[in-house]
Design a protein around this motif. Structure first.
Motif, PDB file in Angstrom:
ATOM      1  N   LEU A   1      69.938  83.492  31.916  1.00  0.00           N
ATOM      2  CA  LEU A   1      70.241  82.082  32.142  1.00  0.00           C
ATOM      3  C   LEU A   1      71.380  81.806  32.443  1.00  0.00           C
TER       4      LEU A   1
ATOM      5  N   LEU B   1      67.540  74.219  27.383  1.00  0.00           N
ATOM      6  CA  LEU B   1      68.331  75.650  27.960  1.00  0.00           C
ATOM      7  C   LEU B   1      69.995  75.815  27.690  1.00  0.00           C
TER       8      LEU B   1
ATOM      9  N   GLU C   1      69.882  77.230  24.536  1.00  0.00           N
ATOM     10  CA  GLU C   1      69.620  78.731  24.626  1.00  0.00           C
ATOM     11  C   GLU C   1      70.679  79.637  25.135  1.00  0.00           C
TER      12      GLU C   1
END
Length: 253
Positions: free
Chosen positions: A86, A128, A131
């Motif tokens: 990511l 996100l 995360e």
């Protein structure tokens, strides 16, 4: 429910953030290309420029780097639902490699689609970002283990962590889970020799804490393993109830 990149990603993000109906619809509309990756194959290599993120649908992967003399250090393991790269949204090239340790099914999402989603759905952008913060928390926990815990304790800690992470996505009922790692891979993650890993696994078995049947890990004494590994799941920052309080209570009892 069919195990697709979309629903496994949604399951993972709901563990760590609030996702409403519109967020869910936007996530389900992401363009995803699914590929089957053989074991031992690099998905992304160090120094490579990438324009997509990966969602691990099925399988088991790890991130690693090599020293100049060819020694490998595994710096993370990834299970179903994880987005191992990511951070590639924000960096120009990969500073480590990412490989499959077992045949894996992976969904690839273009960076442009992820950026557009983050602009349109701030909730998803926050999820996100969370995360990536959790990824950092896991790194910190591993660093403490490598620097300050004995080989026996850091092995116990890793086995506890994987049990919780897999249980959270439905892959470790009754604390039994698939652990498709060789002793070489465990050694490269734990900073131990293969001989030491073999001895540590034997000691854990003789103490009645775990049992390993080929690629299956069975935790026989959860409270004992948690104490040995000094494991507290708080650093994983799961928001949905997966008995985190219960796990801590057992250790403290």
């Amino acid at each position: 429910m069919e195990k697709t990149a979309h629903n496994i990603l949604l399951t993972r993000l709901k563990l760590v953030a609030e996702i409403d109906g519109e967020d869910e619809a936007a996530l389900m509309a992401l363009p995803v290309t699914v590929r089957e990756i053989d074991s031992g194959i690099d998905i992304v290599s160090e120094g490579q420029r990438v324009n997509q993120c990966c969602v691990l649908i099925d399988g088991f992967t790890y991130r690693y780097r090599h020293t100049l003399d060819g020694k490998r250090q595994i710096i993370a393991f990834h299970v179903s639902g994880d987005i191992p790269d990511l951070h590639s949204l924000h960096v120009n090239y990969m500073d480590h490699s990412f490989a499959a340790t077992t045949p894996s099914r992976i969904g690839f999402v273009p960076h442009e689609a992820v950026w557009n989603l983050c602009v349109r759905r701030p909730n998803v952008a926050a999820a996100l970002w969370r995360e990536t913060l959790i990824d950092g928390a896991i790194f910190r926990e591993w660093i403490v283990g490598l620097g300050r815990l004995s080989g026996l304790s850091r092995t116990a800690h890793l086995l506890c962590e994987l049990a919780i992470r897999m249980r959270a996505v439905g892959l470790a009922p009754d604390r039994i889970y698939r652990l498709p790692l060789t002793q070489h891979e465990l050694a490269d993650a734990l900073g131990l020799t293969v001989v030491t890993v073999n001895r540590v696994l034997r000691d854990l078995r003789l103490a009645g804490l775990v049992e390993r049947d080929r690629s299956r890990m069975i935790i026989r004494d959860w409270a004992g393993l948690v104490r040995l590994g000094e494991f507290d799941p708080q650093y994983l920052h799961f928001r949905l109830p997966i008995a985190m309080d219960e796990e801590r209570a057992r250790v403290q009892a």
